[in-house]
Design a protein around this motif. Structure first.
Motif, PDB file in Angstrom:
ATOM      1  N   UNK A  42       0.802  -1.217   0.000  1.00 55.62           N
ATOM      2  CA  UNK A  42       0.000   0.000   0.000  1.00 55.62           C
ATOM      3  C   UNK A  42       0.835   1.268   0.000  1.00 55.62           C
ATOM      4  N   UNK A  43       2.084   1.194   0.443  1.00 57.57           N
ATOM      5  CA  UNK A  43       2.871   2.416   0.595  1.00 57.57           C
ATOM      6  C   UNK A  43       3.406   2.908  -0.739  1.00 57.57           C
ATOM      7  N   UNK A  44       3.722   4.195  -0.771  1.00 54.10           N
ATOM      8  CA  UNK A  44       4.331   4.840  -1.931  1.00 54.10           C
ATOM      9  C   UNK A  44       5.617   5.517  -1.476  1.00 54.10           C
ATOM     10  N   UNK A  45       6.545   5.730  -2.392  1.00 56.15           N
ATOM     11  CA  UNK A  45       7.760   6.452  -2.027  1.00 56.15           C
ATOM     12  C   UNK A  45       7.393   7.869  -1.594  1.00 56.15           C
ATOM     13  N   UNK A  46       8.122   8.380  -0.627  1.00 55.78           N
ATOM     14  CA  UNK A  46       7.834   9.709  -0.109  1.00 55.78           C
ATOM     15  C   UNK A  46       9.028  10.235   0.657  1.00 55.78           C
ATOM     16  N   UNK A  47       8.762  11.168   1.560  1.00 55.23           N
ATOM     17  CA  UNK A  47       9.824  11.810   2.338  1.00 55.23           C
ATOM     18  C   UNK A  47       9.356  11.993   3.774  1.00 55.23           C
ATOM     19  N   UNK A  48      10.299  12.342   4.631  1.00 54.60           N
ATOM     20  CA  UNK A  48       9.987  12.712   6.001  1.00 54.60           C
ATOM     21  C   UNK A  48      10.733  14.005   6.311  1.00 54.60           C
ATOM     22  N   UNK A  49      10.066  14.926   6.982  1.00 55.81           N
ATOM     23  CA  UNK A  49      10.665  16.222   7.306  1.00 55.81           C
ATOM     24  C   UNK A  49      11.653  16.052   8.459  1.00 55.81           C
ATOM     25  N   UNK A  50      12.891  16.502   8.241  1.00 63.80           N
ATOM     26  CA  UNK A  50      13.936  16.366   9.252  1.00 63.80           C
ATOM     27  C   UNK A  50      14.320  17.692   9.906  1.00 63.80           C
ATOM     28  N   UNK A  51      13.980  18.830   9.240  1.00 61.52           N
ATOM     29  CA  UNK A  51      14.419  20.133   9.764  1.00 61.52           C
ATOM     30  C   UNK A  51      13.609  21.239   9.101  1.00 61.52           C
ATOM     31  N   UNK A  52      13.300  22.269   9.872  1.00 63.26           N
ATOM     32  CA  UNK A  52      12.720  23.500   9.332  1.00 63.26           C
ATOM     33  C   UNK A  52      13.696  24.626   9.646  1.00 63.26           C
ATOM     34  N   UNK A  53      14.217  25.303   8.604  1.00 61.26           N
ATOM     35  CA  UNK A  53      15.229  26.337   8.862  1.00 61.26           C
ATOM     36  C   UNK A  53      14.589  27.668   9.229  1.00 61.26           C
ATOM     37  N   UNK A  54      15.415  28.655   9.469  1.00 65.23           N
ATOM     38  CA  UNK A  54      14.926  29.933   9.964  1.00 65.23           C
ATOM     39  C   UNK A  54      14.145  30.727   8.929  1.00 65.23           C
ATOM     40  N   UNK A  55      14.152  30.288   7.688  1.00 62.89           N
ATOM     41  CA  UNK A  55      13.360  30.922   6.640  1.00 62.89           C
ATOM     42  C   UNK A  55      12.104  30.128   6.289  1.00 62.89           C
ATOM     43  N   UNK A  56      11.858  29.038   7.017  1.00 63.96           N
ATOM     44  CA  UNK A  56      10.643  28.250   6.806  1.00 63.96           C
ATOM     45  C   UNK A  56      10.754  27.160   5.773  1.00 63.96           C
ATOM     46  N   UNK A  57      11.959  26.907   5.260  1.00 63.74           N
ATOM     47  CA  UNK A  57      12.139  25.835   4.277  1.00 63.74           C
ATOM     48  C   UNK A  57      12.354  24.503   4.987  1.00 63.74           C
ATOM     49  N   UNK A  58      11.717  23.447   4.473  1.00 63.06           N
ATOM     50  CA  UNK A  58      11.811  22.117   5.075  1.00 63.06           C
ATOM     51  C   UNK A  58      12.910  21.310   4.406  1.00 63.06           C
ATOM     52  N   UNK A  59      13.733  20.690   5.215  1.00 58.54           N
ATOM     53  CA  UNK A  59      14.683  19.697   4.722  1.00 58.54           C
ATOM     54  C   UNK A  59      14.087  18.313   4.942  1.00 58.54           C
ATOM     55  N   UNK A  60      14.476  17.373   4.090  1.00 58.00           N
ATOM     56  CA  UNK A  60      13.790  16.084   4.046  1.00 58.00           C
ATOM     57  C   UNK A  60      14.765  14.919   3.929  1.00 58.00           C
ATOM     58  N   UNK A  61      14.261  13.751   4.295  1.00 55.56           N
ATOM     59  CA  UNK A  61      14.964  12.482   4.069  1.00 55.56           C
ATOM     60  C   UNK A  61      14.017  11.580   3.289  1.00 55.56           C
ATOM     61  N   UNK A  62      14.571  10.773   2.402  1.00 59.71           N
ATOM     62  CA  UNK A  62      13.740   9.927   1.542  1.00 59.71           C
ATOM     63  C   UNK A  62      13.175   8.730   2.296  1.00 59.71           C
ATOM     64  N   UNK A  63      11.968   8.336   1.901  1.00 58.73           N
ATOM     65  CA  UNK A  63      11.348   7.076   2.314  1.00 58.73           C
ATOM     66  C   UNK A  63      11.141   6.277   1.030  1.00 58.73           C
ATOM     67  N   UNK A  64      12.135   5.500   0.663  1.00 56.14           N
ATOM     68  CA  UNK A  64      12.112   4.776  -0.610  1.00 56.14           C
ATOM     69  C   UNK A  64      13.102   5.381  -1.588  1.00 56.14           C
TER      70      UNK A  64
END
Length: 344
Positions: free
Chosen positions: A65-87
């Motif tokens: 059932x799952x699909x490839x995606x990401x997980x949020x690892x950090x939000x910087x001081x300008x509001x941008x999200x950094x991510x790590x892959x899931x798949x």
């Protein structure tokens, strides 16, 4: 029989990153419950639909059932999200894509990276890396941190469309197999053995759900359902194609994680031929499916194989499968389950 593309679209478009398949699971349970004898959900989140057969031997079919995606690892001081892959991702497919961040509420974002206009010549000639990308939500850091806790999952945003004889969407891998298993269970009236249709979790991060389910079920026979490469596009050499769209459902011979039992391969070919179901052989030298989880996690091993759905542009938001190949996969699975007692 005409494909229920409306249901397929709903299944493909419903978000469900690895370990966060809740919405897909709810949809599956709603669709299959009227058509099977019993439905179970294990602690990991696998859905097992049980349909009694003429004999008490067990056949396990797995569609993740799952699909490839990401997980949020950090939000910087300008509001941008950094991510790590899931798949697994090819980074170049991320450029200029919209995503959905599943925080306290769903928020649409875009995949951003350094503009080409200000790249150095060396940077322009380098292949992109996942670390080059960030998610822009168009919000301040305070707003993002309020809405998006660290650990929020991210899925890709793209609806299903019909293109000629094909369907095109994100997450055809592997929601098309979820659809195929649902449709086969609905049509299946007289299975040879007890059928355990398992809608598995966390396949894209290591076939985790299938291993847990197989360990619990201990089936006698196993079938994986998953997409496979269709490299039938310009520039492909004949030996590179693996499969081709519109040439039929694929019967797996091997991939990097499993060598299918020759008895199952022969049986599936025979069933396909005798029922005039168009098929093609599949040998995939990289990648794996839930088939290996079924095969390995049962005491003494399992007579296992797989039905694969040829798919172009795999692991991108424009995955494409042919309607006739999808229908052929439903037909082959249904008949194989009815005749599984012919397999010694």
């Amino acid at each position: 029989m005409q494909l229920n593309t409306s249901l397929l679209a709903t299944i493909c478009e419903t978000p469900g990153a690895p370990g966060h398949e809740d919405l897909v699971r709810d949809l599956v349970i709603k669709e299959i419950t009227p058509h099977v004898d019993h439905v179970e959900v294990d602690a990991m989140g696998n859905v097992t639909a049980i349909k009694k057969g003429r004999s008490s031997k067990k056949v396990m079919i797995a569609a993740h059932m799952d699909e490839i995606g990401f997980i949020v690892t950090h939000v910087d001081d300008n509001g941008f999200c950094r991510i790590h892959t899931l798949g697994g991702f090819d980074p170049k497919t991320l450029t200029a894509q919209r995503v959905i961040v599943h925080g306290k509420k769903d928020v649409v974002g875009v995949m951003g990276s350094k503009p080409i206009h200000i790249m150095s010549p060396e940077e322009r000639n380098k292949a992109p890396k996942i670390s080059d990308y960030f998610i822009d939500l168009g919000m301040s850091a305070e707003e993002v941190r309020e809405l998006i806790p660290i650990g929020s999952t991210v899925t890709r945003e793209r609806g299903l469309i019909e293109m000629g004889d094909c369907v095109n969407c994100k997450s055809i891998d592997n929601r098309v197999s979820v659809f195929i298993l649902i449709e086969a269970l609905k049509q299946l009236k007289d299975p040879a053995y007890d059928v355990y249709g398992v809608f598995t979790v966390q396949e894209e991060v290591g076939i985790r759900g299938a291993m847990v389910a197989a360990h619990a079920i201990q089936p006698d026979f196993g079938l994986g359902l998953d997409t496979t490469i269709a490299f039938d596009t310009p520039g492909a050499q004949a030996h590179e194609k693996v499969t081709s769209l519109g040439k039929g459902t694929a019967i797996k011979i091997m991939d990097a994680s499993a060598i299918c039992d020759p008895r199952m391969v022969t049986f599936l070919k025979k069933v396909a031929d005798e029922n005039e179901i168009t098929w093609q052989p599949e040998i995939l030298t990289a990648g794996g499916t839930d088939t290996s989880g079924i095969q390995r996690m049962t005491e003494g091993g399992v007579i296992s194989g797989a039905i694969s759905i040829p798919t172009r542009h795999i692991h991108s938001v424009i995955e494409m499968a042919h309607k006739q190949d999808i229908q052929g996969s439903i037909d082959l699975l249904k008949v194989a389950l009815e005749r599984m007692d012919e397999l010694a």
